[in-house]
Design an enzyme around this catalytic site. Structure first.
Site, PDB file in Angstrom:
ATOM      1  N   LEU A  39       0.840  -1.300  -0.087  1.00 21.46           N
ATOM      2  CA  LEU A  39       0.115   0.199   0.022  1.00 21.46           C
ATOM      3  C   LEU A  39       1.209   1.414  -0.072  1.00 21.46           C
ATOM      4  O   LEU A  39       2.199   1.366   0.979  1.00 21.46           O
ATOM      5  CB  LEU A  39      -0.887   0.385   1.871  1.00 21.46           C
ATOM      6  CG  LEU A  39      -2.670  -1.061   1.261  1.00 21.46           C
ATOM      7  CD1 LEU A  39      -2.705  -0.330   2.764  1.00 21.46           C
ATOM      8  CD2 LEU A  39      -2.517  -1.149  -0.146  1.00 21.46           C
ATOM      9  N   ASP A  40       0.330   1.899  -0.769  1.00 24.79           N
ATOM     10  CA  ASP A  40       1.242   3.478  -0.491  1.00 24.79           C
ATOM     11  C   ASP A  40       0.640   4.420   0.521  1.00 24.79           C
ATOM     12  O   ASP A  40       0.670   3.981   1.589  1.00 24.79           O
ATOM     13  CB  ASP A  40       0.590   4.623  -1.731  1.00 24.79           C
ATOM     14  CG  ASP A  40       0.773   4.077  -3.352  1.00 24.79           C
ATOM     15  OD1 ASP A  40       1.450   3.250  -3.504  1.00 24.79           O
ATOM     16  OD2 ASP A  40       0.275   4.871  -4.261  1.00 24.79           O
ATOM     17  N   PRO A  41       1.976   4.734   1.159  1.00 20.73           N
ATOM     18  CA  PRO A  41       2.123   5.836   2.525  1.00 20.73           C
ATOM     19  C   PRO A  41       0.886   6.848   3.038  1.00 20.73           C
ATOM     20  O   PRO A  41       0.375   6.535   4.087  1.00 20.73           O
ATOM     21  CB  PRO A  41       3.453   6.335   2.158  1.00 20.73           C
ATOM     22  CG  PRO A  41       4.503   5.916   1.651  1.00 20.73           C
ATOM     23  CD  PRO A  41       2.997   5.002   0.152  1.00 20.73           C
ATOM     24  N   ALA A  42       0.301   6.935   1.647  1.00 23.44           N
ATOM     25  CA  ALA A  42      -0.925   8.051   2.105  1.00 23.44           C
ATOM     26  C   ALA A  42      -2.333   7.008   2.072  1.00 23.44           C
ATOM     27  O   ALA A  42      -3.283   7.314   2.420  1.00 23.44           O
ATOM     28  CB  ALA A  42      -1.109   8.076   0.771  1.00 23.44           C
ATOM     29  N   VAL A  43      -2.413   5.865   1.685  1.00 20.15           N
ATOM     30  CA  VAL A  43      -3.201   4.537   1.818  1.00 20.15           C
ATOM     31  C   VAL A  43      -3.629   4.192   3.341  1.00 20.15           C
ATOM     32  O   VAL A  43      -2.439   3.152   4.043  1.00 20.15           O
ATOM     33  CB  VAL A  43      -3.114   3.761   0.782  1.00 20.15           C
ATOM     34  CG1 VAL A  43      -4.011   2.948   1.047  1.00 20.15           C
ATOM     35  CG2 VAL A  43      -3.347   4.423  -0.556  1.00 20.15           C
TER      36      VAL A  43
END
Length: 307
Positions: A39-43
């Site tokens: 998962l991307d950091p912001a997700v």
């Protein structure tokens, strides 16, 4: 307490998946920890974590995923989400929900996607985000992905309208790419404003644990890893007698016909060439994963993972 199993982690914003693995490793004092589906950091949302010997089972988990996301129209960014530099910004108050609804069917089913420039896709042994940070532009082939469902949850009109969606899709689907391409199709520009993964690899956000909840369970000695049987239900299962259990642990290939004749087969087992099966003993202990190998004369169970 055994630590061989899975953790359904509710990943917070601001951490990479690798960061989450490191924190779980420290909390559980465990060396072997892995994750399924970056998962991307912001997700935020479901990040399956494998513990101990279960790290060897990550490859056998289900691949389908589900998300809740918000697309903001009128914006185009370098990363196709709000983390990146704004490339273009133009108010689009004329954009209506009816126009969006008419465009959504283009993103359901088997579709082609170009991965975002800032993504973990590898080209020439390097990840796209590494090349993008250096200012290098590379051509990436479109990838075939599948979107099973796009459901509108909410619509907020205005200069920069926002659309909330529920999305069910196969592995490799970039929701950021859907936001980008939907905005382009509507001639409005679009970027992903926020995203939560609600399902992944058979895990649901309803049963996930935050780091705070995990720490509390550990303090109260209540943490129990999720057993392989709870997340491998998409595979058939076969039960071995003590004799065959011994041979299984010796890494031997076992005759399917004899096993089925003498012992029960469970979970609607349908045997075909290349079938993957969970393997249990008579005490319902998980023994690993086997693969059915079929020839003209016989079918055998070949060990893939032995617990």
């Amino acid at each position: 307490m055994t630590t061989d199993g899975f953790l359904n982690l509710n990943k917070p914003a601001g951490m990479t998946s690798h960061d989450c693995v490191g924190r779980v490793r420290r909390l559980l004092k465990l060396k072997r920890v892995g994750h399924g589906g970056t998962l991307d950091p912001a997700v935020t949302g479901v990040l399956p974590i494998a513990l101990g010997k279960a790290t060897r089972l990550l490859q056998f988990l289900q691949h389908n995923k589900a998300y809740r996301g918000t697309i903001r129209f009128g914006l185009i960014t370098a990363t196709d989400d709000l983390e990146g530099e704004i490339i273009h910004s133009r108010p689009v108050p004329e954009l209506s929900l009816e126009k969006v609804q008419s465009a959504l069917p283009n993103f359901i089913g088997k579709i082609e996607q170009f991965p975002p420039s800032f993504s973990a896709v590898q080209v020439g042994g390097k990840r796209l985000y590494e090349l993008a940070r250096k200012g290098e532009t590379v051509e990436v082939a479109a990838r075939n992905v599948e979107v099973f469902r796009l459901e509108i949850l909410d619509w907020r009109s205005g200069d920069f309208p926002e659309l909330d969606l529920a999305i069910a899709c196969g592995a490799g689907t970039y929701i950021r790419a859907i936001a980008r391409d939907l905005g382009a199709l509507l001639n409005a520009g679009g970027t992903l404003a926020c995203l939560t993964r609600t399902e992944s690899s058979g895990f649901s956000i309803d049963q996930s644990l935050s780091f705070e909840e995990l720490e509390l369970q550990l303090q109260e000695n209540k943490f129990c890893p999720i057993l392989p049987a709870q997340v491998l239900g998409h595979l058939g299962a076969i039960v071995l007698s003590p004799e065959y259990t011994k041979r299984w642990f010796q890494g031997q290939r076992l005759p399917i016909a004899e096993i089925m004749e003498n012992r029960k087969v469970e979970k609607n087992l349908s045997i075909s060439s290349s079938s993957l099966l969970q393997v249990y003993n008579e005490d319902n202990q998980f023994l690993g994963i086997g693969q059915v190998v079929t020839s003209d004369t016989s079918s055998i169970l070949a060990p893939q993972i032995v617990f």
